[in-house]
Design an enzyme around this catalytic site. Structure first.
Site, PDB file in Angstrom:
ATOM      1  N   LYS A  11       0.839  -1.201   0.000  1.00  0.00           N
ATOM      2  CA  LYS A  11       0.000   0.000   0.000  1.00  0.00           C
ATOM      3  C   LYS A  11       0.878   1.256   0.000  1.00  0.00           C
ATOM      4  CE  LYS A  11      -3.468  -2.421   2.903  1.00  0.00           C
ATOM      5  NZ  LYS A  11      -4.361  -2.270   4.080  1.00  0.00           N
ATOM      6  N   ARG A 116      -0.587 -14.758   4.377  1.00  0.00           N
ATOM      7  CA  ARG A 116      -1.410 -14.146   5.438  1.00  0.00           C
ATOM      8  C   ARG A 116      -0.689 -14.265   6.788  1.00  0.00           C
ATOM      9  NH1 ARG A 116      -5.911 -10.978   4.832  1.00  0.00           N
ATOM     10  NH2 ARG A 116      -6.850 -11.896   6.684  1.00  0.00           N
ATOM     11  N   THR A 122      -4.393  -7.843  11.391  1.00  0.00           N
ATOM     12  CA  THR A 122      -4.854  -6.615  10.724  1.00  0.00           C
ATOM     13  C   THR A 122      -4.398  -5.372  11.489  1.00  0.00           C
ATOM     14  OG1 THR A 122      -6.788  -7.826   9.969  1.00  0.00           O
ATOM     15  CG2 THR A 122      -6.924  -5.427   9.888  1.00  0.00           C
ATOM     16  N   ARG A 133       3.779  -6.885   9.498  1.00  0.00           N
ATOM     17  CA  ARG A 133       3.165  -5.742  10.182  1.00  0.00           C
ATOM     18  C   ARG A 133       3.771  -5.546  11.571  1.00  0.00           C
ATOM     19  NH1 ARG A 133      -2.949  -7.346   8.194  1.00  0.00           N
ATOM     20  NH2 ARG A 133      -2.958  -6.182   6.230  1.00  0.00           N
ATOM     21  N   ASN A 154      -1.352  -0.329   7.546  1.00  0.00           N
ATOM     22  CA  ASN A 154      -0.734  -1.608   7.906  1.00  0.00           C
ATOM     23  C   ASN A 154       0.061  -2.216   6.747  1.00  0.00           C
ATOM     24  OD1 ASN A 154      -2.895  -2.376   6.389  1.00  0.00           O
ATOM     25  ND2 ASN A 154      -3.959  -3.498   8.008  1.00  0.00           N
ATOM     26  N   HIS A 157      -1.669  -5.505   1.733  1.00  0.00           N
ATOM     27  CA  HIS A 157      -2.886  -6.296   1.565  1.00  0.00           C
ATOM     28  C   HIS A 157      -2.453  -7.675   1.092  1.00  0.00           C
ATOM     29  CE1 HIS A 157      -6.688  -7.858   0.175  1.00  0.00           C
ATOM     30  NE2 HIS A 157      -6.024  -8.278  -0.885  1.00  0.00           N
TER      31      HIS A 157
HETATM   32  P1  ADP Z   1      -6.745  -7.607   6.444  1.00  0.00           P
HETATM   33  O1  ADP Z   1      -6.067  -6.540   5.622  1.00  0.00           O
HETATM   34  O2  ADP Z   1      -5.881  -8.033   7.598  1.00  0.00           O
HETATM   35  O3  ADP Z   1      -7.294  -8.737   5.635  1.00  0.00           O
HETATM   36  P2  ADP Z   1      -9.533  -6.682   6.758  1.00  0.00           P
HETATM   37  O4  ADP Z   1      -9.951  -7.374   5.516  1.00  0.00           O
HETATM   38  O5  ADP Z   1     -10.297  -6.938   8.015  1.00  0.00           O
HETATM   39  O6  ADP Z   1      -7.996  -6.891   7.130  1.00  0.00           O
HETATM   40  O7  ADP Z   1      -9.596  -5.108   6.464  1.00  0.00           O
HETATM   41  C1  ADP Z   1      -9.050  -4.577   5.288  1.00  0.00           C
HETATM   42  C2  ADP Z   1      -8.262  -3.336   5.615  1.00  0.00           C
HETATM   43  O8  ADP Z   1      -9.157  -2.359   6.148  1.00  0.00           O
HETATM   44  C3  ADP Z   1      -7.209  -3.495   6.682  1.00  0.00           C
HETATM   45  O9  ADP Z   1      -5.999  -3.969   6.163  1.00  0.00           O
HETATM   46  C4  ADP Z   1      -7.095  -2.094   7.238  1.00  0.00           C
HETATM   47  O10 ADP Z   1      -6.210  -1.294   6.457  1.00  0.00           O
HETATM   48  C5  ADP Z   1      -8.501  -1.549   7.100  1.00  0.00           C
HETATM   49  N1  ADP Z   1      -9.306  -1.651   8.320  1.00  0.00           N
HETATM   50  C6  ADP Z   1      -9.990  -2.739   8.745  1.00  0.00           C
HETATM   51  N2  ADP Z   1     -10.657  -2.471   9.876  1.00  0.00           N
HETATM   52  C7  ADP Z   1     -10.404  -1.178  10.181  1.00  0.00           C
HETATM   53  C8  ADP Z   1     -10.808  -0.291  11.236  1.00  0.00           C
HETATM   54  N3  ADP Z   1     -11.635  -0.677  12.195  1.00  0.00           N
HETATM   55  N4  ADP Z   1     -10.335   0.964  11.215  1.00  0.00           N
HETATM   56  C9  ADP Z   1      -9.537   1.380  10.231  1.00  0.00           C
HETATM   57  N5  ADP Z   1      -9.128   0.603   9.207  1.00  0.00           N
HETATM   58  C10 ADP Z   1      -9.541  -0.650   9.182  1.00  0.00           C
END
Ligand code: ADP
Length: 189
Positions: A11, A116, A122, A133, A154, A157
């Site tokens: 990102k 993952r 996350t 991360r 973070n 993706h």
């Molecule tokens: P991952 O990237 O670990 O698969 P998710 O699919 O749950 O996580 O969420 C996608 C992305 O959305 C995360 O990587 C993060 O950047 C953002 N995100 C998720 N939940 C939140 C939140 N509560 N507040 C801010 N950003 C969030």
């Protein structure tokens, strides 16, 4: 089929932090094969397709966030996963278009699951040391992101299922951009 393809997006925060090389090296060190990679500035259409509004995803994001809020004794203001999910999705789509990103397709046995695991939780604050991360973005939390009205920065993706990997790869790459070649390590699989 054990050999899978998975999508990784570095990102805009990864590019800003100048750690592309460090992260790509981790994937190579783990034995994953890079079969496609490009830097691009995402279009509105690409981010819309990459983050389709999905109620199940919204429920998961809502539950994950609520749990962390409640564990730290804070009230989680959002009542509804749809409103929360739409807010996060909008933040995420804007964030992904803030600057160039690096799109990568990695190949390997169980690559979806392995990548993952390497990426980690996350919420970077919870991400274990040794995960990408946890090592490179740990000073970031739901509370901070929420207070600043932005998504979690973070870094990465990574596709969460083989089906999503297929769909997501098609958002960023043409089939002909995915290279087919063998490496010595392939003889082990
Ligand atoms: P991952 O990237 O670990 O698969 P998710 O699919 O749950 O996580 O969420 C996608 C992305 O959305 C995360 O990587 C993060 O950047 C953002 N995100 C998720 N939940 C939140 C939140 N509560 N507040 C801010 N950003 C969030």
């Amino acid at each position: 089929m054990i050999i899978e393809h998975t999508l990784v997006l570095l990102k805009p925060d990864t590019i800003q932090r100048s750690i592309i090389g460090k992260i790509v090296t981790k994937f190579e060190d783990a034995g994953l094969k890079i079969v496609a990679m490009k830097m691009l500035w995402a279009s509105e259409d690409q981010v819309e397709r990459h983050y389709p509004f999905d109620e199940l995803w919204a429920k998961q994001v809502y539950e994950k966030t609520k749990k962390v809020y409640e564990e730290s004794g804070k009230k989680f203001e959002y009542k509804d996963h749809v409103e929360h999910g739409q807010t996060i999705r909008k933040w995420l789509m804007d964030f992904l278009r803030e600057g160039p990103i690096l799109a990568i397709v990695l190949e390997g046995p169980h690559s979806v699951e392995i990548v993952r695991k390497m990426v980690g939780s996350t919420e970077p604050r919870q991400a274990a040391p040794g995960t990408l991360r946890g090592d490179f973005a740990v000073v970031e939390s739901y509370a901070l992101a929420d207070a600043k009205k932005r998504p979690l920065r973070n870094l990465i993706h990574a596709s969460d299922t083989v089906e999503n990997a297929k769909r997501e790869i098609a958002v960023w790459f043409d089939n002909k951009e995915i290279q087919k070649y063998t490496k010595e390590l392939d003889t082990h699989f």
